[in-house]
Structures are given as C-alpha cells and as structure tokens.
Design a protein around this motif. Structure first.
Motif, PDB file in Angstrom:
ATOM      1  N   THR A  85       0.874  -1.179   0.000  1.00 43.61           N
ATOM      2  CA  THR A  85       0.000   0.000   0.000  1.00 43.61           C
ATOM      3  C   THR A  85       0.906   1.222   0.000  1.00 43.61           C
ATOM      4  N   HIS A  86       0.292   2.405  -0.125  1.00 44.00           N
ATOM      5  CA  HIS A  86       1.084   3.612  -0.345  1.00 44.00           C
ATOM      6  C   HIS A  86       0.785   4.660   0.720  1.00 44.00           C
ATOM      7  N   TYR A  87       1.695   5.640   0.839  1.00 45.04           N
ATOM      8  CA  TYR A  87       1.511   6.686   1.857  1.00 45.04           C
ATOM      9  C   TYR A  87       0.641   7.844   1.377  1.00 45.04           C
ATOM     10  N   SER A  88       0.319   7.856   0.058  1.00 47.67           N
ATOM     11  CA  SER A  88      -0.543   8.920  -0.469  1.00 47.67           C
ATOM     12  C   SER A  88      -1.334   8.385  -1.647  1.00 47.67           C
ATOM     13  N   SER A  89      -2.646   8.514  -1.598  1.00 43.23           N
ATOM     14  CA  SER A  89      -3.495   8.046  -2.697  1.00 43.23           C
ATOM     15  C   SER A  89      -4.773   8.877  -2.718  1.00 43.23           C
ATOM     16  N   ALA A  90      -5.551   8.718  -3.777  1.00 43.31           N
ATOM     17  CA  ALA A  90      -6.795   9.479  -3.905  1.00 43.31           C
ATOM     18  C   ALA A  90      -7.727   9.210  -2.728  1.00 43.31           C
ATOM     19  N   ILE A  91      -7.827   7.949  -2.314  1.00 37.71           N
ATOM     20  CA  ILE A  91      -8.756   7.618  -1.228  1.00 37.71           C
ATOM     21  C   ILE A  91      -8.264   8.157   0.113  1.00 37.71           C
ATOM     22  N   ILE A  92      -6.943   8.201   0.317  1.00 36.09           N
ATOM     23  CA  ILE A  92      -6.396   8.773   1.563  1.00 36.09           C
ATOM     24  C   ILE A  92      -6.705  10.265   1.621  1.00 36.09           C
ATOM     25  N   VAL A  93      -6.461  10.964   0.509  1.00 36.84           N
ATOM     26  CA  VAL A  93      -6.739  12.408   0.449  1.00 36.84           C
ATOM     27  C   VAL A  93      -8.222  12.676   0.690  1.00 36.84           C
ATOM     28  N   ALA A  94      -9.071  11.947  -0.023  1.00 29.56           N
ATOM     29  CA  ALA A  94     -10.523  12.159   0.107  1.00 29.56           C
ATOM     30  C   ALA A  94     -11.026  11.794   1.500  1.00 29.56           C
ATOM     31  N   SER A  95     -10.411  10.776   2.125  1.00 32.04           N
ATOM     32  CA  SER A  95     -10.871  10.384   3.470  1.00 32.04           C
ATOM     33  C   SER A  95     -10.515  11.448   4.508  1.00 32.04           C
ATOM     34  N   TYR A  96      -9.337  12.074   4.353  1.00 30.87           N
ATOM     35  CA  TYR A  96      -8.977  13.165   5.271  1.00 30.87           C
ATOM     36  C   TYR A  96      -9.934  14.352   5.133  1.00 30.87           C
ATOM     37  N   LEU A  97     -10.336  14.657   3.884  1.00 29.39           N
ATOM     38  CA  LEU A  97     -11.116  15.871   3.603  1.00 29.39           C
ATOM     39  C   LEU A  97     -12.602  15.588   3.408  1.00 29.39           C
ATOM     40  N   VAL A  98     -13.052  14.413   3.837  1.00 25.62           N
ATOM     41  CA  VAL A  98     -14.410  13.942   3.540  1.00 25.62           C
ATOM     42  C   VAL A  98     -15.512  14.858   4.070  1.00 25.62           C
ATOM     43  N   ARG A  99     -15.212  15.666   5.081  1.00 25.04           N
ATOM     44  CA  ARG A  99     -16.240  16.529   5.666  1.00 25.04           C
ATOM     45  C   ARG A  99     -16.459  17.818   4.864  1.00 25.04           C
ATOM     46  N   MET A 100     -15.661  18.005   3.806  1.00 23.81           N
ATOM     47  CA  MET A 100     -15.783  19.202   2.975  1.00 23.81           C
ATOM     48  C   MET A 100     -16.064  18.814   1.527  1.00 23.81           C
ATOM     49  N   GLU A 101     -16.956  19.570   0.883  1.00 24.39           N
ATOM     50  CA  GLU A 101     -17.139  19.399  -0.559  1.00 24.39           C
ATOM     51  C   GLU A 101     -16.001  20.118  -1.292  1.00 24.39           C
ATOM     52  N   PRO A 102     -15.596  19.655  -2.487  1.00 28.73           N
ATOM     53  CA  PRO A 102     -16.169  18.542  -3.254  1.00 28.73           C
ATOM     54  C   PRO A 102     -15.619  17.182  -2.852  1.00 28.73           C
ATOM     55  N   PHE A 103     -14.830  17.141  -1.788  1.00 30.97           N
ATOM     56  CA  PHE A 103     -14.158  15.891  -1.413  1.00 30.97           C
ATOM     57  C   PHE A 103     -15.141  14.842  -0.903  1.00 30.97           C
ATOM     58  N   THR A 104     -16.277  15.308  -0.356  1.00 27.26           N
ATOM     59  CA  THR A 104     -17.303  14.367   0.107  1.00 27.26           C
ATOM     60  C   THR A 104     -17.777  13.502  -1.053  1.00 27.26           C
ATOM     61  N   GLN A 105     -18.110  14.180  -2.159  1.00 27.97           N
ATOM     62  CA  GLN A 105     -18.587  13.451  -3.341  1.00 27.97           C
ATOM     63  C   GLN A 105     -17.487  12.564  -3.929  1.00 27.97           C
ATOM     64  N   THR A 106     -16.261  13.091  -3.919  1.00 26.17           N
ATOM     65  CA  THR A 106     -15.125  12.306  -4.431  1.00 26.17           C
ATOM     66  C   THR A 106     -14.966  11.030  -3.615  1.00 26.17           C
ATOM     67  N   PHE A 107     -15.010  11.167  -2.294  1.00 29.68           N
ATOM     68  CA  PHE A 107     -14.856  10.007  -1.417  1.00 29.68           C
ATOM     69  C   PHE A 107     -15.953   8.974  -1.694  1.00 29.68           C
ATOM     70  N   CYS A 108     -17.194   9.450  -1.781  1.00 29.25           N
ATOM     71  CA  CYS A 108     -18.314   8.525  -2.014  1.00 29.25           C
ATOM     72  C   CYS A 108     -18.191   7.825  -3.362  1.00 29.25           C
ATOM     73  N   SER A 109     -17.763   8.564  -4.395  1.00 31.14           N
ATOM     74  CA  SER A 109     -17.633   7.922  -5.716  1.00 31.14           C
ATOM     75  C   SER A 109     -16.509   6.889  -5.701  1.00 31.14           C
TER      76      SER A 109
END
Length: 271
Positions: free
Chosen positions: A91-115
């Motif tokens: 696994t990696h120290y930085s990925s799209a899902i890691i970024v989106a999970s950190y920022l999940v409480r803010m849009e547009p990252f909420t939608q990114t995380f869900c997708s």
C-alpha cells in the motif's frame, strides 16, 4: 538554514518539483506526520520524544512493525509483472482515497470520497474520525496503513469539523461520527490544533531532521539499495516513472497496472 523560507513552503516547493499537485488526487502533495504525542494535555515542542522519527518511513516507526515488513520483503521472491513482487509495502503513503478520506467533511471531497467508495460513505469504524487513532493505525497497528499527511493538516481547521452535518454513520462502540476527535492538547479547538501543529512543523527539532524524511519521499532513499536499507520499498507499480506501460503487451496486465496505480497512488518523481 538561513530561516528565509518556512518548512511548509519548502515542502510545497519540493512537492511541486516532484510533480505533485492539488489538481490530482492521485498525486496530491504529501506532508509528513511530525508528531508522535497525541495524548498529552500540553504539547512540549522542546522534547524530542514529542516528535515522530523523521528518519524512518511510517512502516518502521516501531521495531516490531519494521521487522514484520523486513520479513515480508525477504519472503517474497522477485517476479516481474506479478502482484506479489518483492517490496516492503503493498500500500502507499498517499493516494486518492487517503486524500478524500482526510477531507471527507468538505465538498467537493465528500462526493469524491463517495464515488471512490462506490457511491456511499465507508464503514464508520474505517472513516477518518480521530487524529490519535489515525496516527496509531499508520505508525503501529495496521500493516496495510502507512499513510502520511496532506498540507491541510497545517493550515485548514475547517476540514476537521462536520459543518455540513453529513451523516457519517455510527461506530461499533456507539460513537456517532461528527467532528474529528482532536488530541487533548488542542482543547477540542480545530484552530488551536492547526496552530500547534504548524508550530511543530516549523520547530527546531523538525527543521533539524526534516531532510531525512525528504530523502525517503523525494530523494536518494526513494528506491534502489538505499531504499531497501531504509525499509522504504513499495510495490513496483507505484514507481510510475520507472514503469514503461508500452512494454506491457498483455491488455489485462496493463489495465491491472493502471488500476493499481489509480487506486493506490504513485511515488513522487525523484528530485
């Protein structure tokens, strides 16, 4: 050394040089965990034990964990084009899902995380809900978690609060997910957390040791024998600039490699 540029600005400059960008979740700027103390009432930035060991990757923060990853490396035979290639980390120290999970409480990252999750939030216990438990997972407890941080941890208090009142679910112990749980030294105040966390990044200790982390992520310990010695090798597919996709004739293997990279992230270009 001359105090003419902050550690934050320097890290952003290196990230940009290495091809990282806010515009690409898969190659988002990567920042280090700098603290190891998430339980004290007050934060002592003059005590070396307050800080994470910046000379070691997240997989080697404890001796026990480090030896497990070394054992994994030694057990796997080298094999080209195979998912079981010889490396310390799959696994990696930085990925799209890691970024989106950190920022999940803010849009547009909420939608990114869900997708990325197939249309809904993840199981509550796996969501980013506590700075302390995320540190413990990435530095000690979870063998598939070696995540680092993102720049927002040093300037953006808003991502730590659930101001949009998203229903993030309920954990197995009954805790309803809302704002991110902060260390005691932050007094429940996201602004204080960011202030102290930024002070930690700019502290004398981090200034004196930051180059060691830079070697691991952007420098000579990124791959090759120096990386093996530093317990810092990742699956070959993560090294995007080292892989020539044109040489892979099998379309199934090619799509597997591309899927692997898009899901799990990429090593920055070596600076």
């Amino acid at each position: 050394q001359k105090r003419e540029v902050s550690n934050f600005d320097y890290l952003m400059y290196l990230n940009t040089l290495a091809g990282r960008s806010y515009n690409d979740y898969m190659q988002y700027p990567v920042f280090p965990w700098v603290l190891a103390d998430y339980q004290s009432e007050t934060l002592n930035l003059t005590n070396p034990h307050t800080f994470r060991d910046l000379s070691k990757p997240m997989g080697a923060q404890t001796e026990e964990r480090k030896h497990k990853f070394i054992q994994r490396f030694n057990e796997v035979e080298k094999s080209e084009g195979d998912l079981s290639a010889q490396c310390h980390y799959c696994t990696h120290y930085s990925s799209a899902i890691i970024v989106a999970s950190y920022l999940v409480r803010m849009e547009p990252f909420t939608q990114t995380f869900c997708s990325l999750q197939g249309g809904s939030f993840d199981v509550a216990d796996r969501m980013f809900h506590s700075v302390k438990s995320t540190w413990e997972s990435a530095s000690r407890d979870n063998m598939s978690d070696v995540r680092e941080l993102i720049p927002e941890f040093f300037y953006l208090p808003e991502f730590l609060t659930n101001a949009n009142h998203f229903e993030l679910g309920c954990m197995q112990d009954g805790t309803v997910l809302g704002d991110v749980q902060l260390p005691p030294w932050a007094d429940g105040d996201p602004h204080k957390f960011i202030l102290l966390h930024r002070q930690a990044l700019e502290s004398d200790y981090v200034s004196a040791h930051l180059h060691r982390w830079i070697d691991l992520i952007f420098g000579h310990k990124q791959h090759g024998s120096a990386a093996v010695e530093a317990v810092n090798t990742y699956h070959p597919y993560f090294y995007g600039d080292k892989m020539n996709l044109n040489n892979i004739k099998d379309p199934l293997i090619k799509s597997t490699v591309l899927g692997f990279i898009s899901n799990f992230g990429q090593i920055p270009k070596q600076v």
